[in-house]
Design a protein around this motif. Structure first.
Motif, PDB file in Angstrom:
ATOM      1  N   GLU A  20       0.839  -1.214   0.000  1.00 42.52           N
ATOM      2  CA  GLU A  20       0.000   0.000   0.000  1.00 42.52           C
ATOM      3  C   GLU A  20       0.868   1.255   0.000  1.00 42.52           C
ATOM      4  N   LEU A  21       1.933   1.255   0.805  1.00 44.69           N
ATOM      5  CA  LEU A  21       2.844   2.397   0.834  1.00 44.69           C
ATOM      6  C   LEU A  21       3.535   2.552  -0.512  1.00 44.69           C
ATOM      7  N   GLU A  49      -0.230  17.882   0.648  1.00 47.33           N
ATOM      8  CA  GLU A  49      -1.196  17.603   1.717  1.00 47.33           C
ATOM      9  C   GLU A  49      -1.361  16.099   1.946  1.00 47.33           C
ATOM     10  N   ASP A  50      -1.276  15.313   0.870  1.00 48.19           N
ATOM     11  CA  ASP A  50      -1.501  13.875   0.975  1.00 48.19           C
ATOM     12  C   ASP A  50      -0.319  13.131   1.596  1.00 48.19           C
ATOM     13  N   ASP A  51       0.821  13.808   1.725  1.00 49.64           N
ATOM     14  CA  ASP A  51       2.041  13.122   2.173  1.00 49.64           C
ATOM     15  C   ASP A  51       1.919  12.536   3.576  1.00 49.64           C
ATOM     16  N   ASN A  55       3.567   8.888   5.802  1.00 53.43           N
ATOM     17  CA  ASN A  55       4.127   8.847   7.161  1.00 53.43           C
ATOM     18  C   ASN A  55       3.340   7.891   8.059  1.00 53.43           C
ATOM     19  N   LEU A  56       2.019   7.937   7.947  1.00 54.51           N
ATOM     20  CA  LEU A  56       1.172   7.066   8.769  1.00 54.51           C
ATOM     21  C   LEU A  56       1.359   5.595   8.406  1.00 54.51           C
ATOM     22  N   ASN A  62       5.975  -0.152  10.963  1.00 58.71           N
ATOM     23  CA  ASN A  62       6.905  -0.293  12.087  1.00 58.71           C
ATOM     24  C   ASN A  62       6.217  -0.907  13.307  1.00 58.71           C
ATOM     25  N   ASP A  63       4.985  -0.488  13.565  1.00 59.88           N
ATOM     26  CA  ASP A  63       4.248  -1.021  14.719  1.00 59.88           C
ATOM     27  C   ASP A  63       3.987  -2.521  14.562  1.00 59.88           C
TER      28      ASP A  63
END
Length: 219
Positions: A20-21, A49-51, A55-56, A62-63
């Protein structure tokens, strides 16, 4: 549910998030060139704005990875796959940042550009997109041959980078009024060249995953 089956499900979730990333970053790069070619300021602002999504997604990856390591205590290739996913997510997020940087250059150039976009920049962009997609495919398929091809393409991007800068410097002679725009296009070249380097880093992580050793594909 058996422990191994649960582990496989969570590992798939990790890889799906990475896909997805990668898809998001691929689209951001495509849109960044579209904005630059058409000097579409509104589109450039949307890219910026979508960036936050990139990050999320990296944080989610990572989580999941940390949870898998802590709870499942994977060994050997499973552990390498999780570690590689963390590293690759970071590389992909950095590439998304370069798409944002291209959008920022588009805004700085403005709606009335004086310099026509170079074909060499378009070629750099195409190679970088191909490298991103192929490097992620190499990871998902454990395919070292595809990883090697990514490194080969990076050499072509470096060559195009040199050509683009040389051509832009030639345009700068006697055209002082074009200097700000030429500078921004030079930055765009640099962003694409660096994005390609990050794709090569992804390919190196494929080597780590499959072989259990680090290889420098940039030499």
């Amino acid at each position: 549910m058996p422990i191994r089956e649960k582990f496989e499900q969570d590992l798939k979730k990790l890889q799906d998030k990475l896909i997805e990333l990668g898809s998001f970053t691929n689209e951001a790069l495509i849109r960044s060139l579209e904005a630059l070619e058409s000097q579409n300021i509104e589109l450039a602002l949307e890219i910026m704005e979508d960036d936050t999504k990139a990050n999320l997604l990296e944080e989610e990856i990572n989580d999941i990875a940390i949870w898998l390591i802590a709870k499942q205590q994977p060994v050997a290739i499973d552990l390498r796959r999780i570690v590689a996913a963390i590293k690759i997510a970071n590389e992909v997020e950095r590439i998304a940042d370069f798409a944002v940087n291209i959008a920022k250059s588009t805004i700085r150039i403005g709606k009335d550009p004086q310099v026509e976009l170079l074909d060499s920049i378009r070629s750099m962009h195409k190679f970088t997109l191909d490298m991103l997609n192929q490097s992620l495919d190499a990871f998902m398929e454990d395919d070292i041959d595809k990883a090697v091809k990514v490194a080969d393409m990076d050499d072509k991007v470096d060559e195009l980078y040199g050509e683009s800068i040389k051509e832009l410097l030639g345009l700068n002679k006697g055209n002082v009024e074009m200097l700000p725009e030429i500078s921004q296009l030079s930055f765009v070249c640099r962003y694409l060249e660096r994005a390609a380097d990050h794709c090569t880093n992804i390919a190196e992580n494929v080597y780590y995953l499959v072989k259990g050793r680090r290889y420098d594909l940039n030499t």
